[in-house]
Design a protein around this motif. Structure first.
Motif, short mmCIF file in Angstrom:
data_model
loop_
_atom_site.label_atom_id
_atom_site.label_comp_id
_atom_site.label_asym_id
_atom_site.label_seq_id
_atom_site.Cartn_x
_atom_site.Cartn_y
_atom_site.Cartn_z
N ILE A 184 36.74 48.69 56.53
CA ILE A 184 35.99 47.43 56.57
C ILE A 184 37.00 46.30 56.76
O ILE A 184 38.00 46.23 56.05
N ARG A 185 36.72 45.43 57.72
CA ARG A 185 37.68 44.37 58.07
C ARG A 185 36.97 43.02 58.04
O ARG A 185 35.84 42.88 58.51
N LEU A 186 37.64 42.01 57.48
CA LEU A 186 37.09 40.67 57.48
C LEU A 186 38.21 39.66 57.28
O LEU A 186 39.29 40.00 56.78
N GLY A 187 37.92 38.43 57.68
CA GLY A 187 38.87 37.35 57.49
C GLY A 187 39.45 36.84 58.80
O GLY A 187 39.45 37.56 59.81
N ILE B 276 34.59 50.62 42.47
CA ILE B 276 35.26 49.40 42.00
C ILE B 276 35.69 48.55 43.18
O ILE B 276 35.44 47.32 43.22
N LEU B 277 36.33 49.15 44.18
CA LEU B 277 36.79 48.40 45.35
C LEU B 277 35.60 47.84 46.13
O LEU B 277 35.63 46.69 46.60
N MET B 278 34.54 48.61 46.26
CA MET B 278 33.35 48.12 46.96
C MET B 278 32.69 46.97 46.20
O MET B 278 32.18 46.01 46.81
N ALA B 279 32.71 47.03 44.88
CA ALA B 279 32.15 45.93 44.08
C ALA B 279 32.99 44.67 44.22
O ALA B 279 32.46 43.55 44.27
N LEU B 280 34.30 44.82 44.30
CA LEU B 280 35.18 43.66 44.52
C LEU B 280 34.88 43.03 45.88
O LEU B 280 34.80 41.79 46.00
N LEU B 281 34.73 43.86 46.90
CA LEU B 281 34.37 43.35 48.22
C LEU B 281 33.03 42.63 48.17
O LEU B 281 32.90 41.53 48.73
N ASN B 282 32.05 43.22 47.51
CA ASN B 282 30.72 42.61 47.41
C ASN B 282 30.79 41.25 46.73
O ASN B 282 30.17 40.28 47.19
N SER B 283 31.57 41.14 45.67
CA SER B 283 31.73 39.85 44.98
C SER B 283 32.36 38.81 45.90
O SER B 283 31.96 37.64 45.90
N PHE B 284 33.34 39.23 46.69
CA PHE B 284 33.99 38.32 47.63
C PHE B 284 33.00 37.84 48.69
O PHE B 284 32.95 36.64 49.02
N VAL C 53 40.75 44.44 37.21
CA VAL C 53 41.34 44.48 38.55
C VAL C 53 40.87 43.33 39.44
O VAL C 53 41.47 43.08 40.49
N LEU C 54 39.83 42.61 39.02
CA LEU C 54 39.36 41.46 39.81
C LEU C 54 40.48 40.45 40.02
O LEU C 54 40.65 39.91 41.12
N GLY C 55 41.26 40.19 38.99
CA GLY C 55 42.37 39.25 39.13
C GLY C 55 43.42 39.74 40.11
O GLY C 55 43.98 38.96 40.89
N ILE C 56 43.69 41.05 40.11
CA ILE C 56 44.65 41.63 41.06
C ILE C 56 44.13 41.48 42.48
O ILE C 56 44.88 41.13 43.40
N PHE C 57 42.83 41.77 42.67
CA PHE C 57 42.23 41.65 44.00
C PHE C 57 42.39 40.23 44.53
O PHE C 57 42.84 40.02 45.68
N LEU C 58 42.06 39.23 43.72
CA LEU C 58 42.17 37.83 44.17
C LEU C 58 43.63 37.45 44.41
O LEU C 58 43.95 36.82 45.43
#
Length: 395
Positions: A146-149, A171-179, A385-390
């Motif tokens: 999945i690519r974006l930005g 977890i990674l998919m949920a982080l993407l969804n939040s973004f 991990v949300l903080g790491i993702f951001l």
């Protein structure tokens, strides 16, 4: 949500009408010339879906739009054949619905089918994301990226190299969804404004590197390889301890970064549920796909999600750049995870990435306990991990 262009419409007007950043509308319609929209042309509006609504006594376009915090023209746009001054009871119309809640439901056994269904839904609601296949697993499952930005800084994040660490994928998919929710609704995450991150970062996500292995752990062996994998599993039909791909090769020990050294000291000399390096580096299609992805894109940094230990590893043989320590300190601060520079383990994707590109690479060990981690840890891991993702995007 798709709308049809009327005379005088523009992408900027749609942005004002639906309160969605115009850049996201433009990116959702890459083949459209924003300066010359054609009447009747279909345009994707991200962050919205359409739902059917049956007109009841007393309904008007004005009342319906006001109750949904939209202008009446938003309803007219998606119901162009209707007369807004004459709405007979029982007439079915379309109502735009802003998506404000997550689509990804990760608190479940999250196999390859669940992943592909969620990717499809996200791509439909957020058409500015691009989904592609970077390779196929041993059993032929597409390994999806999945690519974006819009930015120049290239960040790669992956999950489920190891089969029984599958919780990393939801977890990674949920982080993407939040973004995605954050940028379409112009809503910060933990005080961080995310549209600047979208504009400055080119984000690559591979949510399930090892789809065959994940499905094996969660669903048992497929008929075509049942006997083989049970034999590799020493006759057991309990696959909860399985980390490898379907051929019994550990995908995170497949990279030419001290592979010979790791192979010589390994106790596994044949296919096994874990720790078998294979007969040579980069023999497995999943590992090859991830290597080619990195070589073709020259990412500025890479994060590999694993479990467990609530810590992360950021060095390899002194080849990591000084920037890695700066990022590691921020990751430690925002997550509470322990930053570890070196460990006595080699031939991993992070090791190879640092060696190959001399750029920051990280193995993030999510959660605590024994793999596979229970879903009861899902919410806690997500918050950690949300903080790491951001930080991986803004650092």
């Amino acid at each position: 949500m798709k709308v049809k262009v009327r005379s005088g419409d523009s992408l900027w007007y749609y942005s004002q009408l639906f309160m969605v950043p115009v850049i996201l509308i433009a990116d959702s319609n890459p083949g459209v010339n924003p300066k010359s929209l054609q009447i009747g042309q279909e345009i994707d509006i991200p962050g919205f879906t359409l739902q059917n609504y049956t007109i009841r006594q007393g309904d008007t376009f004005w009342k319906l739009s006001t109750s949904r915090n939209l202008s009446a023209d938003a309803l007219l746009l998606v119901n162009q054949t209707l007369n807004p001054n004459s709405l007979p009871i029982g007439t079915v119309i379309k109502l735009p619905r802003r998506v404000i809640s997550p689509i990804v439901s990760g608190r479940r056994s999250y196999d390859y089918h669940a992943l592909t269904a969620d990717i499809s839904m996200l791509a439909d609601i957020y058409p500015f994301i691009k989904v592609s296949t970077i390779g196929k697993s041993v059993l032929g499952k597409p390994i999806q990226e999945i690519r974006l930005g819009k930015g120049n800084k290239k960040v790669q994040i992956n999950a489920s190299f190891h089969a029984n660490e599958w919780i990393t994928t939801p977890i990674l998919m949920a982080l993407l969804n939040s973004f995605l929710l954050s940028i379409t609704n112009v809503r910060p995450i933990r005080g961080v404004s995310t549209m600047p991150l979208y504009n400055s970062v080119d984000l690559s996500i591979v949510p399930m590197v090892n789809p065959d292995g994940v499905d094996l752990v969660l669903n048992g062996p497929p008929p075509e390889v049942r006997e083989e994998v049970i034999a590799i599993n020493r006759g057991s039909t309990d696959f909860t301890g399985w980390k490898a791909n379907i051929r019994g090769v550990d995908l995170n020990k497949q990279y030419p970064a001290k592979w010979d050294f790791e192979k010589e000291r390994s106790e596994q000399n044949a296919p096994a549920p874990r720790d078998y390096l294979g007969v040579a580096p980069l023999t497995e299609p999943e590992a090859i796909a991830m290597a080619e992805l990195a070589r073709n894109n020259q990412f500025d940094r890479m994060l590999a999600f694993h479990t467990q230990g609530a810590e992360f590893y950021w060095g390899y043989e002194g080849l990591e750049p000084p920037e890695s320590q700066v990022i590691a300190l921020e990751f430690e601060r925002v997550s509470g995870y322990k930053a570890v520079q070196y460990i006595d383990s080699f031939a991993g994707y992070k090791d190879w990435f640092i060696q190959e590109f001399r750029r920051p690479g990280f193995t993030i060990e999510l959660g605590r306990g024994i793999n596979p981690l229970p879903l009861s840890q899902y919410d806690e891991i997500y918050e950690e991990v949300l903080g790491i993702f951001l930080a991986s995007l803004y650092m």
